[in-house]
Design a protein around this motif. Sequence first.
Motif, short mmCIF file in Angstrom:
data_model
loop_
_atom_site.label_atom_id
_atom_site.label_comp_id
_atom_site.label_asym_id
_atom_site.label_seq_id
_atom_site.Cartn_x
_atom_site.Cartn_y
_atom_site.Cartn_z
N MET A 13 12.47 5.97 24.01
CA MET A 13 11.04 6.18 23.78
C MET A 13 10.74 6.17 22.28
O MET A 13 11.43 6.83 21.49
N THR A 14 9.70 5.44 21.89
CA THR A 14 9.29 5.40 20.49
C THR A 14 8.75 6.76 20.08
O THR A 14 7.80 7.27 20.68
N GLN A 15 9.36 7.33 19.04
CA GLN A 15 8.94 8.64 18.55
C GLN A 15 7.97 8.54 17.38
O GLN A 15 7.16 9.44 17.16
N LYS A 16 8.09 7.45 16.61
CA LYS A 16 7.25 7.32 15.42
C LYS A 16 7.02 5.85 15.09
O LYS A 16 7.93 5.03 15.20
N VAL A 17 5.79 5.56 14.69
CA VAL A 17 5.44 4.24 14.16
C VAL A 17 4.79 4.46 12.80
O VAL A 17 3.89 5.30 12.67
N ALA A 18 5.24 3.74 11.79
CA ALA A 18 4.66 3.81 10.46
C ALA A 18 4.30 2.40 10.01
O ALA A 18 5.18 1.53 9.95
N GLU A 19 3.04 2.18 9.71
CA GLU A 19 2.56 0.83 9.40
C GLU A 19 1.76 0.85 8.11
O GLU A 19 0.99 1.77 7.84
N ARG A 20 1.93 -0.21 7.32
CA ARG A 20 1.18 -0.34 6.07
C ARG A 20 0.77 -1.81 5.90
O ARG A 20 1.61 -2.71 6.04
N SER A 21 -0.49 -2.02 5.60
CA SER A 21 -0.97 -3.38 5.35
C SER A 21 -1.77 -3.42 4.06
O SER A 21 -2.42 -2.44 3.69
N THR A 22 -1.69 -4.55 3.38
CA THR A 22 -2.39 -4.72 2.11
C THR A 22 -3.09 -6.07 2.09
O THR A 22 -2.48 -7.10 2.39
N THR A 23 -4.37 -6.05 1.73
CA THR A 23 -5.16 -7.26 1.57
C THR A 23 -5.63 -7.33 0.12
O THR A 23 -6.16 -6.34 -0.41
N VAL A 24 -5.44 -8.47 -0.53
CA VAL A 24 -5.88 -8.67 -1.91
C VAL A 24 -6.76 -9.91 -1.96
O VAL A 24 -6.39 -10.97 -1.43
N VAL A 79 -7.54 -15.76 -5.38
CA VAL A 79 -6.29 -15.19 -4.87
C VAL A 79 -6.61 -14.46 -3.57
O VAL A 79 -7.52 -13.64 -3.52
N PHE A 80 -5.87 -14.79 -2.52
CA PHE A 80 -6.06 -14.12 -1.24
C PHE A 80 -4.68 -13.95 -0.60
O PHE A 80 -3.97 -14.92 -0.39
N SER A 81 -4.33 -12.71 -0.31
CA SER A 81 -3.04 -12.46 0.33
C SER A 81 -3.18 -11.32 1.32
O SER A 81 -4.03 -10.44 1.18
N GLN A 139 -7.39 -3.83 -0.57
CA GLN A 139 -7.56 -2.97 0.60
C GLN A 139 -6.18 -2.58 1.13
O GLN A 139 -5.36 -3.44 1.45
N THR A 140 -5.93 -1.28 1.20
CA THR A 140 -4.67 -0.78 1.72
C THR A 140 -4.94 0.11 2.93
O THR A 140 -5.77 1.03 2.85
N ASP A 141 -4.26 -0.17 4.03
CA ASP A 141 -4.42 0.62 5.24
C ASP A 141 -3.05 1.08 5.72
O ASP A 141 -2.10 0.29 5.76
#
Length: 322
Positions: free
Chosen positions: A289-300, A274-276, A310-312
């Motif tokens: 103007m960009t005031q905030k950026v919120a990012e979330r990534s997940t690797t399984v 399994v790889f995602s 892995q969660t970043d």
Amino acid sequence: MMTPGFARARTFAASIAGLAMFAAIPAIAGEKIYDPPVGSRWSIETQMQGEEVRPDGTATSLIKTRAELTIEQKTADGYRISYVQRGATVEGNARSVPLRRAYAKALEDVVIRASTDAAGKPLRIDNLEEARRQIRARADELVGQFDRRPAARALFDQLMAELVEVDASSAAGVYIDSLALLAAAQNTGMKQGEVRQVTKPAENPLGGDALKSNERFELVETDATASRLKFVNATSVDPAAMNEFMQSFARSLLAASGDSVTPELVNRLVDSMVFSFGRQTEFEVQDGMTQKVAERSTTVFRGMEQNLIQTDTRTIRMTPAP
């Protein structure tokens, strides 16, 4: 082999640089354009948090940086700016923490002067040689802490070489990658509900050749005056590219183990793994103007006696400097 966490942080600039392509489109009527006053100063606070869960335990890292952005001059096609990282803290129990800490210290107090386009996307570093000299000097001061750890010393040398040997066309994305991400939601020319989709290469969390990713960039919210906007960018690996990679990955594993590389064995091995990977980024923009950026990534990844999640997360906040 899994790419170390610090490598993902280092190359993160490459994975988001393509977002800035959206910033090159002229703004439509009603959308507030990016137009910071000359002489204005801005504080950029970034927090990156990583968690890697394996059967033998959990590794974490937390990186906080503070930088100052000054708008030095407005030009015919953009701006000239200065950018300085003023402080960084790195905590956690991940093996990469000492390297991440040294990497952050190598960039501390180095004044980066750059030219941007009209949306604030950095195009080039104007004092590249000066910045390289300062980073080399700082690296010489930091390297001693790895003298008794040959493997860490080799990785530190590699990281510093990438910093000081980066070519002019890539330097902006390496030294001030946060500005490229902020610029992705500035001067977009989009209407609420509008969606833009693009396919491009993305870093492979398992190492090896890049994967093809699909990105969906959407303006999801706007107020009546178009002063406050919210964008969402969702990234996923192209299914066909994922299947092709897994097939190739399985064939290489079978060949390395000495087994016969038959279609049946390849398919059986692929079915056992399994790889995602997925990432979502939200942008909050006010008055152009960009005031905030919120990012979330997940690797399984599961398979071959490996089990990894892995969660970043990364958060960037832009505020007027005191």
